[in-house]
Scaffold this motif. Structure first.
Motif, PDB file in Angstrom:
ATOM      1  N   PRO A  57       0.834  -1.216   0.000  1.00  0.00           N
ATOM      2  CA  PRO A  57       0.000   0.000   0.000  1.00  0.00           C
ATOM      3  C   PRO A  57       0.859   1.253   0.000  1.00  0.00           C
ATOM      4  CG  PRO A  57       0.017  -0.994   2.174  1.00  0.00           C
ATOM      5  CD  PRO A  57       0.720  -1.963   1.273  1.00  0.00           C
ATOM      6  N   SER A  58       0.354   2.298  -0.610  1.00  0.00           N
ATOM      7  CA  SER A  58       1.057   3.575  -0.668  1.00  0.00           C
ATOM      8  C   SER A  58       0.183   4.642  -0.026  1.00  0.00           C
ATOM      9  CB  SER A  58       1.356   3.945  -2.129  1.00  0.00           C
ATOM     10  OG  SER A  58       1.939   5.215  -2.215  1.00  0.00           O
ATOM     11  N   TRP A  59       0.614   5.120   1.145  1.00  0.00           N
ATOM     12  CA  TRP A  59      -0.167   6.121   1.872  1.00  0.00           C
ATOM     13  C   TRP A  59       0.550   7.471   1.820  1.00  0.00           C
ATOM     14  CZ3 TRP A  59      -4.163   3.172   2.595  1.00  0.00           C
ATOM     15  CH2 TRP A  59      -4.049   1.867   3.065  1.00  0.00           C
ATOM     16  N   ASN A  60      -0.207   8.543   1.760  1.00  0.00           N
ATOM     17  CA  ASN A  60       0.407   9.851   1.948  1.00  0.00           C
ATOM     18  C   ASN A  60       0.536  10.133   3.445  1.00  0.00           C
ATOM     19  OD1 ASN A  60      -2.098  10.832   2.895  1.00  0.00           O
ATOM     20  ND2 ASN A  60      -2.689  11.547   0.854  1.00  0.00           N
ATOM     21  N   ARG A  61       1.095  11.277   3.789  1.00  0.00           N
ATOM     22  CA  ARG A  61       1.380  11.566   5.198  1.00  0.00           C
ATOM     23  C   ARG A  61       0.102  11.639   6.043  1.00  0.00           C
ATOM     24  NH1 ARG A  61       5.344  16.465   6.301  1.00  0.00           N
ATOM     25  NH2 ARG A  61       6.604  15.065   5.009  1.00  0.00           N
ATOM     26  N   VAL A  62      -0.935  12.255   5.509  1.00  0.00           N
ATOM     27  CA  VAL A  62      -2.201  12.366   6.251  1.00  0.00           C
ATOM     28  C   VAL A  62      -2.776  10.982   6.527  1.00  0.00           C
ATOM     29  CG1 VAL A  62      -4.576  13.217   6.157  1.00  0.00           C
ATOM     30  CG2 VAL A  62      -2.701  14.645   5.301  1.00  0.00           C
ATOM     31  N   LEU A  77      -8.597  10.434   1.186  1.00  0.00           N
ATOM     32  CA  LEU A  77      -7.830  11.589   1.640  1.00  0.00           C
ATOM     33  C   LEU A  77      -6.570  11.703   0.774  1.00  0.00           C
ATOM     34  CD1 LEU A  77      -8.165  11.255   5.511  1.00  0.00           C
ATOM     35  CD2 LEU A  77      -9.360  12.846   3.989  1.00  0.00           C
ATOM     36  N   ASN A  78      -6.768  11.459  -0.456  1.00  0.00           N
ATOM     37  CA  ASN A  78      -5.725  11.505  -1.481  1.00  0.00           C
ATOM     38  C   ASN A  78      -6.387  12.087  -2.723  1.00  0.00           C
ATOM     39  OD1 ASN A  78      -4.196  10.749  -3.823  1.00  0.00           O
ATOM     40  ND2 ASN A  78      -3.046   9.307  -2.549  1.00  0.00           N
ATOM     41  N   GLU A  79      -6.002  13.294  -3.051  1.00  0.00           N
ATOM     42  CA  GLU A  79      -6.686  14.002  -4.135  1.00  0.00           C
ATOM     43  C   GLU A  79      -6.591  13.253  -5.462  1.00  0.00           C
ATOM     44  OE1 GLU A  79      -7.006  18.558  -5.921  1.00  0.00           O
ATOM     45  OE2 GLU A  79      -5.498  18.038  -4.403  1.00  0.00           O
ATOM     46  N   GLU A  80      -5.462  12.598  -5.705  1.00  0.00           N
ATOM     47  CA  GLU A  80      -5.313  11.844  -6.949  1.00  0.00           C
ATOM     48  C   GLU A  80      -6.312  10.697  -7.020  1.00  0.00           C
ATOM     49  OE1 GLU A  80      -1.353  10.509  -7.598  1.00  0.00           O
ATOM     50  OE2 GLU A  80      -0.466  12.517  -7.476  1.00  0.00           O
ATOM     51  N   ALA A  81      -6.524   9.999  -5.892  1.00  0.00           N
ATOM     52  CA  ALA A  81      -7.487   8.896  -5.861  1.00  0.00           C
ATOM     53  C   ALA A  81      -8.905   9.416  -6.080  1.00  0.00           C
ATOM     54  CB  ALA A  81      -7.388   8.143  -4.540  1.00  0.00           C
TER      55      ALA A  81
END
Length: 759
Positions: free
Chosen positions: A106-111, A466-470
């Motif tokens: 999985p690839s998560w951003n900081r938030v 909570l990932n704008e790209e998604a």
């Protein structure tokens, strides 16, 4: 596709069941012998207890290599055969070695990562979290979290929606039990999507996190008919969740959560359920009604398509001690169910709709004071307590209709649980009102009820998005699906009109007393005359006080306290001794009231000792029989301050109808006496201007009920009074109404935000 399945751990976890069911295998814990059971009409039973295979197996890389049931492959699995079908139990994610090519990272951003790093118990944070949901935090839950067990089913849900749900609960659950069937809800055959060794399965088993045991078990049905119940297969298939929970060691103090694959509690609320003092999770339950329902925010086809105020009520949670296969069946004796007495939902009177009168009458509960254990379908279908946060924000999310193609949407509405026969011959926005909302959102149509993704009050939105790209990627894909369907049905943009919902450009209804100018237009049905004679003295409703709105006019008639009943029409109720004793309950007896409040988990305090809250009923009337009105009015005899009834000159589909309760009619004179002399009873009249329901069969129903609010105000309703709304054939029980009048009911404490505090 070489995958090594470590099946040795299954040796110590045979599936067994001790219960009255003649079609469930009874097996002693320490015995490997299966007892053959005899019962009338019972199919031949097989209970697979084969030695686990320890060698490597070669499995196809894709579910497309499983064109049929893969019966030869299923037969190597442990199974439980029941009258309606067979469950096959596959290895969990903890029993499988994932090949290198299939490892999911999985690839998560900081938030997202910050929200997922929440395993440590921080006392102050947990106290604050519990407070958000009106729970307490006490020392009993400081040392560990409750374990969570999820039960769901899977069919054609997209990997996108599974990722959205699994991201929210990443590493939270002890067990995720998923059941896949070889048929749809209407028993149409379907291919396995998550066959053993398939890439789909290998990915799915990693999405929920390495701490969670994820299994996809297989259900092969024997059903040849749904007996007219579109959801029968749904109810029965969920029994596999109970069996899997037991297999994975669920305990009475664990929590069972049931939902569909596109539903989830929010992560924050799940963490609260794990550590807070939740009244529904205190031990020693009767197992009658102590479940929790989510206040669920609905995303329609895209994370950018949310409507304000639209809340659903799944998933659902229940304490393990009330769960079938987990709780103590010696004190929670089985009840009767709708399919062959043993499967599907509780029968009416045996727990269906929480009506246990026949269960008690037949002595099925013995003298235990307890009620039967719940199947997964009961957890989903039975009523419960609606959970929302203190500020009214959601406690769950529903990613509705997040499909990958228009074809999948058409297939769903043709074959699944709320199937609709026209799902294949028209574009998706004309199939169902839910899809219509998503389609108009995709087109960018302005609508005052849209909710921006970042606007949902204080509560964080779904972690996956909570990932704008998604978010953008899913919304673009949804727009492409809409465009695909538009082109397939050869429709122009101008032809993509609102079908089920009122167009967003419609003017708002002008309320009484406002000076707003009506800039819109409305077609008036001139064939429905407003001056219909409605009583035996030739008075017209036009002589009554009235309130005219855009959609029609309400005419307010005298109440029962303003009418002299002629001698020939006087109604004298005849009660037997039992009925009379139940109705003689006006005096406030402190001890009895304390006991009554305790029955419903309420407190009784000094603020309510001197008087009861006033009750105001609002309903509508049409063709209900006098029998049913007498049944309801007897239950509430002399309890209500006001009974407001509204009668209309049209049916729900706007067909003209005659007045049944015209002024001075015998029907009205009798009706106004049935609720008791202490109650003000009125039948007010609604004459509509509507010429169309805009595709909503209940539009007239919704609008007609506005007359109840107007009547309540006219009769002096105050902020501390209680409004009760129902149809003419529905009522709270008398005992519960008395409790609402005197107990400390959390929903009736003053200072409400008016967001979700109804009962």
């Amino acid at each position: 596709g070489e995958t090594s399945y470590k099946l040795n751990s299954f040796e110590n976890h045979p599936i067994y069941r001790r219960r009255y069911d003649s079609d469930y295998p009874r097996r002693d814990k320490n015995s490997t012998e299966t007892k053959k059971l005899k019962g009338e009409g019972i199919h031949t039973l097989h209970y697979h207890l084969r030695a686990p295979h320890r060698s490597n197996h070669s499995f196809p890389e894709s579910h497309h290599d499983f064109p049929h049931f893969s019966q030869d492959r299923l037969e190597v699995l442990r199974s439980t055969s029941l009258m309606h079908g067979t469950f096959y139990f596959a290895p969990t994610s903890h029993d499988v070695n994932i090949p290198a090519h299939a490892i999911h990272r999985p690839s998560w951003n900081r938030v997202q990562q910050n929200m997922l790093d929440d395993d440590a118990i921080d006392t102050e944070k947990e106290k604050e979290r519990c407070k958000r949901y009106n729970y307490e935090y006490n020392n009993r839950t400081l040392s560990k979290r409750r374990r969570l067990f999820l039960g769901t089913m899977i069919a054609d849900e997209s990997m996108e929606v599974i990722q959205a749900v699994s991201s929210e609960v990443y590493n939270l659950f002890h067990t995720v039990s998923i059941v896949e069937s070889n048929v749809t809800h209407n028993l149409s055959p379907r291919k396995w999507r998550f066959g053993m060794g398939s890439d789909n399965l290998l990915k799915l088993q990693q999405l929920f996190g390495p701490k969670t045991k994820v299994s996809v078990d297989y259900y092969v049905t024997n059903l040849t008919s749904t007996n007219g119940d579109d959801l029968l297969s749904d109810y029965i298939q969920r029994e596999g969740n109970n069996l899997r929970w037991s297999l994975n060691g669920m305990e009475p103090d664990d929590i069972a959560i049931v939902g569909d694959c596109d539903e989830t509690f929010s992560r924050d609320y799940l963490r609260a359920l794990q550590v807070c003092d939740v009244p529904e999770f205190r031990p020693g339950k009767k197992c009658r009604g102590e479940k929790i329902m989510s206040s669920t925010l609905v995303f329609e086809s895209s994370p950018k398509c949310v409507t304000k105020g639209r809340r659903w009520f799944h998933p659902d949670a229940l304490l393990g001690e009330c769960v079938d296969q987990v709780g103590d069946e010696s004190i929670h004796l089985p009840s009767k169910r709708e399919w062959n007495d043993k499967h599907s939902n509780f029968k009416e009177g045996y727990g269906g709709g929480f009506n246990f009168t026949l269960y008690d009458k037949d002595g099925l509960g013995g003298d235990t004071g307890k009620y039967p254990l719940w199947f997964a379908t009961d957890i989903r279908m039975n009523p419960g307590n609606w959970a929302s946060s203190r500020d009214g924000s959601a406690t769950g999310f529903h990613f509705h209709n997040f499909f990958e193609s228009a074809k999948e949407i058409h297939w769903k509405y043709l074959t699944y649980g709320h199937a609709w026969g026209g799902g294949g011959d028209r574009p998706i926005w004309e199939i169902h009102e839910d899809i219509e909302l998503g389609v108009q959102c995709a087109r960018g149509v302005k609508y005052e009820n849209w909710l921006d993704f970042t606007e949902e009050r204080s509560h964080p939105m779904p972690i996956y998005y909570l990932n704008e790209e998604a978010r953008d990627a899913r919304h673009r894909h949804w727009q492409s699906i809409v465009e695909e369907d538009r082109l397939y049905f050869n429709r122009t943009e101008s032809e993509m009109k609102w079908v089920f919902h009122p167009p967003p450009t419609s003017p708002p209804v002008v309320l009484v007393g406002t000076n707003e100018e009506n800039t819109g237009t409305i077609e008036v049905n001139s064939s429905l005359e407003n001056s219909i004679l409605v009583d035996t003295t030739a008075n017209c409703i036009e002589n009554l006080n009235s309130t005219s709105l855009l959609h029609g006019t309400f005419y307010f008639a005298p109440t029962s306290h303003d009418v002299n009943i002629p001698a020939h029409a006087i109604h004298r109720p005849s009660w037997n001794r039992v009925q009379q004793n139940m109705l003689d309950d006006d005096a406030i007896d402190t001890e009895k009231e304390k006991e009554r409040c305790k029955r419903y988990n309420y407190e009784y305090n000094n603020r309510t000792l001197s008087k009861r809250r006033r009750l105001f009923l609002g309903t509508m009337i049409a063709d209900e029989s006098m029998e049913v009105i007498q049944a309801v009015s007897s239950e509430v005899y002399n309890l209500f301050h006001t009974v407001s009834i509204v009668e209309s000159n049209v049916t729900h589909n706007l067909s003209p109808r005659k007045w049944r309760f015209g002024m001075g009619s015998d029907n009205l004179l009798k009706l106004q006496q049935l609720f008791g002399p202490k109650t003000k009873v009125s039948v007010d009249y609604y004459v509509t201007n509507l010429t169309s329901t805009n595709g909503d069969d209940l539009l007239s129903d919704y609008i007609q009920r506005e007359g109840n609010n107007l009547r309540w105000s006219l009769n002096g309703m105050e902020p501390d009074d209680i409004a009760i709304v129902g149809d003419c054939d529905e009522t709270f029980s008398r005992d519960y109404l008395r409790a609402l009048q005197v107990c400390d009911v959390p929903e009736f404490r003053p200072g409400k935000k008016c967001r979700g505090e109804k009962i």
